[in-house]
Write an enzyme that holds these catalytic residues in place. Sequence first.
Site, PDB file in Angstrom:
ATOM      1  N   ALA A  80      -1.740   5.476   2.347  1.00  0.00           N
ATOM      2  CA  ALA A  80      -2.806   4.683   2.532  1.00  0.00           C
ATOM      3  C   ALA A  80      -3.124   3.956   3.648  1.00  0.00           C
ATOM      4  CB  ALA A  80      -3.092   3.520   1.297  1.00  0.00           C
TER       5      ALA A  80
ATOM      6  N   ARG B 228      -4.400   5.973  -7.594  1.00  0.00           N
ATOM      7  CA  ARG B 228      -3.812   7.330  -7.787  1.00  0.00           C
ATOM      8  C   ARG B 228      -4.078   7.746  -9.305  1.00  0.00           C
ATOM      9  NH1 ARG B 228       1.869   7.702  -6.734  1.00  0.00           N
ATOM     10  NH2 ARG B 228       1.970   5.485  -6.843  1.00  0.00           N
TER      11      ARG B 228
ATOM     12  N   LEU C 264       0.806  -1.144  -0.086  1.00  0.00           N
ATOM     13  CA  LEU C 264      -0.038   0.025  -0.121  1.00  0.00           C
ATOM     14  C   LEU C 264       0.936   1.196   0.048  1.00  0.00           C
ATOM     15  CD1 LEU C 264      -2.715  -0.797   2.779  1.00  0.00           C
ATOM     16  CD2 LEU C 264      -3.255  -0.330   0.112  1.00  0.00           C
ATOM     17  N   ASP C 265       0.423   2.227  -0.574  1.00  0.00           N
ATOM     18  CA  ASP C 265       1.198   3.593  -0.767  1.00  0.00           C
ATOM     19  C   ASP C 265       1.393   3.987   0.851  1.00  0.00           C
ATOM     20  OD1 ASP C 265       1.360   3.742  -3.340  1.00  0.00           O
ATOM     21  OD2 ASP C 265      -0.295   4.854  -3.737  1.00  0.00           O
ATOM     22  N   PRO C 266       2.234   4.491   1.163  1.00  0.00           N
ATOM     23  CA  PRO C 266       2.518   5.299   2.546  1.00  0.00           C
ATOM     24  C   PRO C 266       1.062   6.006   3.157  1.00  0.00           C
ATOM     25  CG  PRO C 266       4.576   5.604   1.508  1.00  0.00           C
ATOM     26  CD  PRO C 266       3.589   4.956   0.515  1.00  0.00           C
TER      27      PRO C 266
END
Length: 310
Positions: A52, A182, A48-50
């Site tokens: 998120a 995104r 997961l993106d930071p």
Amino acid sequence: MSKARLRKGRALTGVVLLNKPQGMSSNHALQRVKRLYNAQKAGHTGALDPLATGILPVCLGEATKFSQYLLDADKAYRVEATLGVRTTTSDAEGEVVEEKPVAVDTAKVADAIKQFIGEQDQSPSIYSALKHEGRPLYYYARQGIEVPKKTRTITVHSIELLNIQDNKVTLQVSCSKGTYIRTLVDDLGQLLGCGAHVSMLHRNAVADIAEAAMVTLEQLETLAEEGYEGLDALLHPADLLLGQLPEVTVTQAQTRDFLHGQPIPLPEQNGNDAEEWRVATENSLFLGVARVKNAELWPRRVIAREHVDL
């Protein structure tokens, strides 16, 4: 106990359904869980993106052998898009590159999101972990180096408009593996003519695993103060990762053959022609995954014999 043995850690197997905190990388979260459990081996099933939050299944021990099955699974996200602002990373952590007035209403957004449902080619953000010549794309982006853009085929199963307030749009998205939310939000902003970026992202489902079973790092840290018993009680069995595979039950004699890498006859399965099967004992003890070949079950990924209590 020797220092070498302490460094080695515990040979436990299971899955922790972590609610990854905002602002932390998936790898950092993974290492925190691994240390709390003092596990020998750990891995996750898709970063997961930071920015998120949400479900990050952390696999411990033998469960790491089966992480690919959730990497390939469908995902679901709740995402907040801020309209009127584009950023370098298509999320709130990037630099603003464009600002435009927002002149949209519920009907316009509802109509626009329909354009993104179905199979499509998507160009991932240059600020992503996808590799080019062995380095993640974000490495080149940070160096100002341009690399060829590659598209990937993804499927958006559904998008539900949950809320619109001022310039904030909240969506629920169900999609295939490899979908960059995104990028989806950036493309939506372009279609609406005002630009957009992700201001909140929460993964609330992976395959058939829902967020209700998640635990936080704070919960794990509190339990760790009392020893391992409370932590271990939160472990899910490794076959949680394989909910999409049908299960076949084998006898005790077949269990021994399977664990030693030998094929076993495929029992009658009422017409189910699946190519892969989840293999378990008559006592529901998970043994591994088998692939069908010539009416036999050939071991593909197997729990190590020392971890199977027959």
